[in-house]
Design a protein around this motif. Structure first.
Motif, PDB file in Angstrom:
ATOM      1  N   HIS A  66       0.078  -1.484   0.164  1.00  0.00           N
ATOM      2  CA  HIS A  66      -0.056   0.272   0.259  1.00  0.00           C
ATOM      3  C   HIS A  66       0.644   1.456   0.197  1.00  0.00           C
ATOM      4  CE1 HIS A  66      -2.677   3.117   2.182  1.00  0.00           C
ATOM      5  NE2 HIS A  66      -3.376   2.642   0.537  1.00  0.00           N
ATOM      6  N   ARG A  67       0.942   2.111  -0.852  1.00  0.00           N
ATOM      7  CA  ARG A  67       1.972   3.005  -1.290  1.00  0.00           C
ATOM      8  C   ARG A  67       3.380   3.125  -0.896  1.00  0.00           C
ATOM      9  NH1 ARG A  67      -2.145   7.515   0.599  1.00  0.00           N
ATOM     10  NH2 ARG A  67      -4.091   7.459  -0.627  1.00  0.00           N
ATOM     11  N   GLY A  68       3.726   3.481   0.364  1.00  0.00           N
ATOM     12  CA  GLY A  68       5.230   2.863   0.260  1.00  0.00           C
ATOM     13  C   GLY A  68       5.234   2.119   1.574  1.00  0.00           C
ATOM     14  N   GLY A  69       4.698   1.665   1.579  1.00  0.00           N
ATOM     15  CA  GLY A  69       4.472   0.525   3.037  1.00  0.00           C
ATOM     16  C   GLY A  69       3.456  -1.028   2.890  1.00  0.00           C
ATOM     17  N   LEU A  70       3.295  -1.281   4.057  1.00  0.00           N
ATOM     18  CA  LEU A  70       2.500  -2.793   3.920  1.00  0.00           C
ATOM     19  C   LEU A  70       1.384  -2.556   4.704  1.00  0.00           C
ATOM     20  CD1 LEU A  70       5.442  -5.009   3.575  1.00  0.00           C
ATOM     21  CD2 LEU A  70       4.216  -5.030   1.681  1.00  0.00           C
ATOM     22  N   VAL A  71       0.976  -3.691   4.718  1.00  0.00           N
ATOM     23  CA  VAL A  71      -0.629  -3.820   5.551  1.00  0.00           C
ATOM     24  C   VAL A  71      -1.189  -5.426   5.370  1.00  0.00           C
ATOM     25  CG1 VAL A  71      -2.298  -3.211   3.920  1.00  0.00           C
ATOM     26  CG2 VAL A  71      -2.706  -2.861   5.949  1.00  0.00           C
ATOM     27  N   ASP A  72      -1.557  -5.907   6.333  1.00  0.00           N
ATOM     28  CA  ASP A  72      -2.183  -7.436   6.625  1.00  0.00           C
ATOM     29  C   ASP A  72      -3.367  -7.025   7.592  1.00  0.00           C
ATOM     30  OD1 ASP A  72      -0.869  -7.144   9.212  1.00  0.00           O
ATOM     31  OD2 ASP A  72       0.072  -9.361   9.076  1.00  0.00           O
ATOM     32  N   LEU A  73      -4.156  -8.174   7.100  1.00  0.00           N
ATOM     33  CA  LEU A  73      -5.391  -8.369   7.758  1.00  0.00           C
ATOM     34  C   LEU A  73      -5.504  -9.831   7.626  1.00  0.00           C
ATOM     35  CD1 LEU A  73      -5.950  -6.676   5.526  1.00  0.00           C
ATOM     36  CD2 LEU A  73      -8.107  -6.388   6.505  1.00  0.00           C
ATOM     37  N   ALA A  79      -8.421 -15.563  19.135  1.00  0.00           N
ATOM     38  CA  ALA A  79      -8.776 -14.526  20.314  1.00  0.00           C
ATOM     39  C   ALA A  79     -10.412 -13.915  19.333  1.00  0.00           C
ATOM     40  CB  ALA A  79      -7.568 -13.596  19.654  1.00  0.00           C
ATOM     41  N   HIS A  80     -10.948 -14.265  18.599  1.00  0.00           N
ATOM     42  CA  HIS A  80     -11.326 -14.120  17.718  1.00  0.00           C
ATOM     43  C   HIS A  80     -12.115 -12.869  17.469  1.00  0.00           C
ATOM     44  CE1 HIS A  80     -12.673 -18.496  17.971  1.00  0.00           C
ATOM     45  NE2 HIS A  80     -12.224 -18.516  19.298  1.00  0.00           N
ATOM     46  N   ARG A  81     -11.437 -11.984  16.490  1.00  0.00           N
ATOM     47  CA  ARG A  81     -11.192 -10.795  15.686  1.00  0.00           C
ATOM     48  C   ARG A  81     -10.075 -10.565  14.562  1.00  0.00           C
ATOM     49  NH1 ARG A  81      -7.137  -8.891  21.164  1.00  0.00           N
ATOM     50  NH2 ARG A  81      -5.356 -10.263  20.331  1.00  0.00           N
ATOM     51  N   LEU A  82     -10.425  -9.527  13.478  1.00  0.00           N
ATOM     52  CA  LEU A  82      -9.864  -9.175  12.758  1.00  0.00           C
ATOM     53  C   LEU A  82      -8.931  -8.283  12.730  1.00  0.00           C
ATOM     54  CD1 LEU A  82      -9.423  -9.159   9.840  1.00  0.00           C
ATOM     55  CD2 LEU A  82     -10.871  -7.935   9.774  1.00  0.00           C
ATOM     56  N   ARG A  83      -7.226  -8.589  13.027  1.00  0.00           N
ATOM     57  CA  ARG A  83      -6.433  -7.464  13.199  1.00  0.00           C
ATOM     58  C   ARG A  83      -5.709  -6.713  11.643  1.00  0.00           C
ATOM     59  NH1 ARG A  83      -3.952 -11.368  15.215  1.00  0.00           N
ATOM     60  NH2 ARG A  83      -4.277 -10.863  17.304  1.00  0.00           N
ATOM     61  N   LEU A  84      -5.811  -5.690  11.959  1.00  0.00           N
ATOM     62  CA  LEU A  84      -5.632  -4.954  10.707  1.00  0.00           C
ATOM     63  C   LEU A  84      -3.921  -4.737  11.370  1.00  0.00           C
ATOM     64  CD1 LEU A  84      -8.779  -4.391  11.521  1.00  0.00           C
ATOM     65  CD2 LEU A  84      -8.216  -3.600   8.825  1.00  0.00           C
ATOM     66  N   ARG A  85      -2.898  -4.783  10.509  1.00  0.00           N
ATOM     67  CA  ARG A  85      -1.787  -4.600  10.926  1.00  0.00           C
ATOM     68  C   ARG A  85      -0.900  -3.175  10.151  1.00  0.00           C
ATOM     69  NH1 ARG A  85       2.127  -8.365  13.285  1.00  0.00           N
ATOM     70  NH2 ARG A  85       1.582  -9.164  10.808  1.00  0.00           N
ATOM     71  N   ARG A 113      -9.377   2.589   6.957  1.00  0.00           N
ATOM     72  CA  ARG A 113      -9.715   4.165   6.811  1.00  0.00           C
ATOM     73  C   ARG A 113      -8.692   4.615   8.420  1.00  0.00           C
ATOM     74  NH1 ARG A 113     -14.674   4.194   5.386  1.00  0.00           N
ATOM     75  NH2 ARG A 113     -15.388   3.925   7.467  1.00  0.00           N
ATOM     76  N   GLY A 114      -8.988   4.479   9.107  1.00  0.00           N
ATOM     77  CA  GLY A 114      -8.283   4.365  10.502  1.00  0.00           C
ATOM     78  C   GLY A 114      -7.046   4.297  10.454  1.00  0.00           C
ATOM     79  N   LEU A 115      -6.410   3.467   9.271  1.00  0.00           N
ATOM     80  CA  LEU A 115      -5.053   3.174   9.532  1.00  0.00           C
ATOM     81  C   LEU A 115      -4.488   4.152   8.675  1.00  0.00           C
ATOM     82  CD1 LEU A 115      -4.996  -1.018  10.144  1.00  0.00           C
ATOM     83  CD2 LEU A 115      -3.950   0.940  11.651  1.00  0.00           C
ATOM     84  N   GLY A 116      -5.699   4.845   7.765  1.00  0.00           N
ATOM     85  CA  GLY A 116      -4.910   5.555   5.938  1.00  0.00           C
ATOM     86  C   GLY A 116      -5.073   5.353   4.981  1.00  0.00           C
ATOM     87  N   ILE A 117      -5.339   3.086   5.253  1.00  0.00           N
ATOM     88  CA  ILE A 117      -5.824   2.973   3.451  1.00  0.00           C
ATOM     89  C   ILE A 117      -7.665   2.975   3.473  1.00  0.00           C
ATOM     90  CG2 ILE A 117      -5.563   0.558   3.166  1.00  0.00           C
ATOM     91  CD1 ILE A 117      -3.687  -0.010   5.378  1.00  0.00           C
ATOM     92  N   GLU A 118      -7.605   4.228   2.094  1.00  0.00           N
ATOM     93  CA  GLU A 118      -8.536   3.926   1.446  1.00  0.00           C
ATOM     94  C   GLU A 118      -8.377   3.077   0.301  1.00  0.00           C
ATOM     95  OE1 GLU A 118     -10.696   6.955   2.132  1.00  0.00           O
ATOM     96  OE2 GLU A 118      -9.563   7.556   3.701  1.00  0.00           O
ATOM     97  N   THR A 119      -9.994   2.281   0.789  1.00  0.00           N
ATOM     98  CA  THR A 119      -9.583   1.028  -0.857  1.00  0.00           C
ATOM     99  C   THR A 119     -11.300   1.104  -0.989  1.00  0.00           C
ATOM    100  OG1 THR A 119      -8.394   0.032   1.257  1.00  0.00           O
ATOM    101  CG2 THR A 119      -9.342  -1.917  -0.174  1.00  0.00           C
ATOM    102  N   THR A 120     -11.093   0.811  -2.068  1.00  0.00           N
ATOM    103  CA  THR A 120     -12.597   0.799  -2.532  1.00  0.00           C
ATOM    104  C   THR A 120     -12.424  -0.913  -3.219  1.00  0.00           C
ATOM    105  OG1 THR A 120     -12.483   2.991  -3.545  1.00  0.00           O
ATOM    106  CG2 THR A 120     -14.158   1.371  -4.531  1.00  0.00           C
ATOM    107  N   ILE A 121     -13.772  -1.156  -2.885  1.00  0.00           N
ATOM    108  CA  ILE A 121     -13.559  -2.925  -3.281  1.00  0.00           C
ATOM    109  C   ILE A 121     -14.814  -3.148  -4.109  1.00  0.00           C
ATOM    110  CG2 ILE A 121     -12.515  -4.008  -2.060  1.00  0.00           C
ATOM    111  CD1 ILE A 121     -15.183  -4.516  -0.560  1.00  0.00           C
ATOM    112  N   ASP A 122     -15.303  -4.457  -5.117  1.00  0.00           N
ATOM    113  CA  ASP A 122     -16.318  -4.511  -5.327  1.00  0.00           C
ATOM    114  C   ASP A 122     -17.030  -5.480  -4.333  1.00  0.00           C
ATOM    115  OD1 ASP A 122     -18.186  -5.424  -6.583  1.00  0.00           O
ATOM    116  OD2 ASP A 122     -17.221  -6.948  -7.943  1.00  0.00           O
ATOM    117  N   ALA A 123     -17.706  -5.059  -4.084  1.00  0.00           N
ATOM    118  CA  ALA A 123     -18.226  -4.858  -2.387  1.00  0.00           C
ATOM    119  C   ALA A 123     -19.536  -5.996  -2.966  1.00  0.00           C
ATOM    120  CB  ALA A 123     -18.947  -3.797  -1.392  1.00  0.00           C
ATOM    121  N   ARG A 124     -19.819  -6.733  -3.042  1.00  0.00           N
ATOM    122  CA  ARG A 124     -20.637  -8.224  -3.422  1.00  0.00           C
ATOM    123  C   ARG A 124     -20.087  -9.192  -3.312  1.00  0.00           C
ATOM    124  NH1 ARG A 124     -23.366  -7.441  -8.982  1.00  0.00           N
ATOM    125  NH2 ARG A 124     -20.654  -6.699  -9.494  1.00  0.00           N
ATOM    126  N   PRO A 125     -20.544 -10.588  -3.400  1.00  0.00           N
ATOM    127  CA  PRO A 125     -19.584 -11.464  -2.909  1.00  0.00           C
ATOM    128  C   PRO A 125     -19.935 -12.258  -4.443  1.00  0.00           C
ATOM    129  CG  PRO A 125     -21.408 -11.950  -2.354  1.00  0.00           C
ATOM    130  CD  PRO A 125     -21.449 -10.255  -2.305  1.00  0.00           C
TER     131      PRO A 125
END
Length: 332
Positions: A66-73, A79-85, A113-125
């Motif tokens: 993502h731009r000059g860095g990396l992100v993972d989900l 722990a039953h949570r989605l972790r975004l880093r 968005r809180g991580l500064g990662i603006e993302t647009t997806i095809d929001a249908r399965p």
């Protein structure tokens, strides 16, 4: 050909009928995070850039540029949570609980968005019918944490088995990865030859997606939470060579499904076997040989023994055996 069998843990049991609602909700969640990877990662052949991977905690996207860095989900089923880093040190958590897909989607996109990662997806399965947009999906809303954890443990065992199988192939071969479209863990071997154009036909998925996925002749195997009372291992060839469906394969519980155009091995037969790892290995090697031999693959060029350097190995002298009971070699 030698194979190392090292699992001493029982394969977990989980009836599909006992967790169908959770499975279907989880399917939508994996599609959401998979589409985040799709939105940012450059195209790799056969869509390898969009898949998820089994991790020590659940399912992860791995590092996404993502731009000059990396992100993972990562969907953490301990722990039953989605972790975004993000690589700049940011982190967000989204709880996994019984709630509508629409709520999970909204919170996940807000966390990005809180991580500064603006993302647009095809929001249908994709690959499901009906394909309710995520923001409108209030039907899928069940999450049983115990079932999700058991499914992840099934994936851990399947990942191990497929990874060992993958090690025997030195031609072009995919990672062991999780396709969120059909919700299956897969590993695919390629002959090196082009394949006829795939006709497509998957629900709510452009034919061009399948054309890219099946652009080369292949033999694919994996595990999915369907096809048996507790899920099933599968194996198919594209294009399917003449005589493939009638080729004898083991173990006894394996069979060719004309409806699915693939061989299936019910998970429950594996879990109940005296040696589950060897049972899966027999199925994977037999069905691959059916595809490769009937399809005229250059097997001598494409295969090798993963324990081909025994003289350089150190440590305890564990043993390796082929699925057919061949000569034992020191294992790593």
């Amino acid at each position: 050909m030698t194979t190392h069998f090292g699992s001493t843990q029982a394969w977990p049991r989980l009836r599909v009928d006992d967790w169908t609602e959770t499975r279907d909700t989880l399917h939508m969640w994996t599609q959401i995070i998979g589409k985040v990877r799709l939105a940012h990662a450059p195209l790799l052949n056969h869509w390898w850039q969009v898949t998820l991977y089994v991790s020590p905690r659940g399912l992860t996207t791995g590092a996404i540029p993502h731009r000059g860095g990396l992100v993972d989900l990562e969907l953490d089923f301990a722990a039953h949570r989605l972790r975004l880093r993000s690589s700049d040190g940011g982190e967000r958590l989204v709880g996994l609980s019984s709630r509508p897909v629409a709520d999970f989607y909204d919170e996940t996109m807000a966390a990005l968005r809180g991580l500064g990662i603006e993302t647009t997806i095809d929001a249908r399965p994709n690959e499901v019918d009906p394909a309710t947009p995520f923001a409108e999906d209030h039907h899928h809303s069940t999450y049983d944490p115990d079932a999700a954890h058991l499914f992840w443990r099934q994936l851990v065992h399947a990942d191990r088995a497929l990874g060992e199988f993958r090690s025997h192939f030195v031609g072009k071969v995919s990672p062991v990865h999780f396709f969120w479209g059909a919700m299956d863990l897969a590993c695919t071997r390629f002959s090196g030859r082009a394949a006829p154009e795939h006709p497509g036909g998957a629900p709510n998925c452009g034919d061009w997606v399948m054309v890219e996925g099946y652009s080369r002749e292949l033999s694919s195997a994996g595990f999915w939470p369907g096809g048996g009372e507790e899920g099933a291992f599968y194996s198919y060839a594209y294009p399917e060579p003449e005589g493939f469906a009638d080729h004898p394969v083991g173990p006894d519980a394996a069979y060719y499904s004309a409806e699915n155009r693939q061989f299936l091995l019910p998970y429950e037969a594996v879990a109940a076997a005296e040696e589950p790892d060897r049972t899966v290995a027999r199925f994977l090697h037999d069905t691959y040989r059916a595809a490769a031999d009937l399809g005229g693959w250059d097997r001598e060029r494409l295969e090798d023994d993963p324990h081909r350097w025994p003289q350089h190995r150190s440590g305890p002298g564990r043993q390796s055996r082929s699925p057919e009971g061949g000569t034992a070699l020191p294992a790593p």
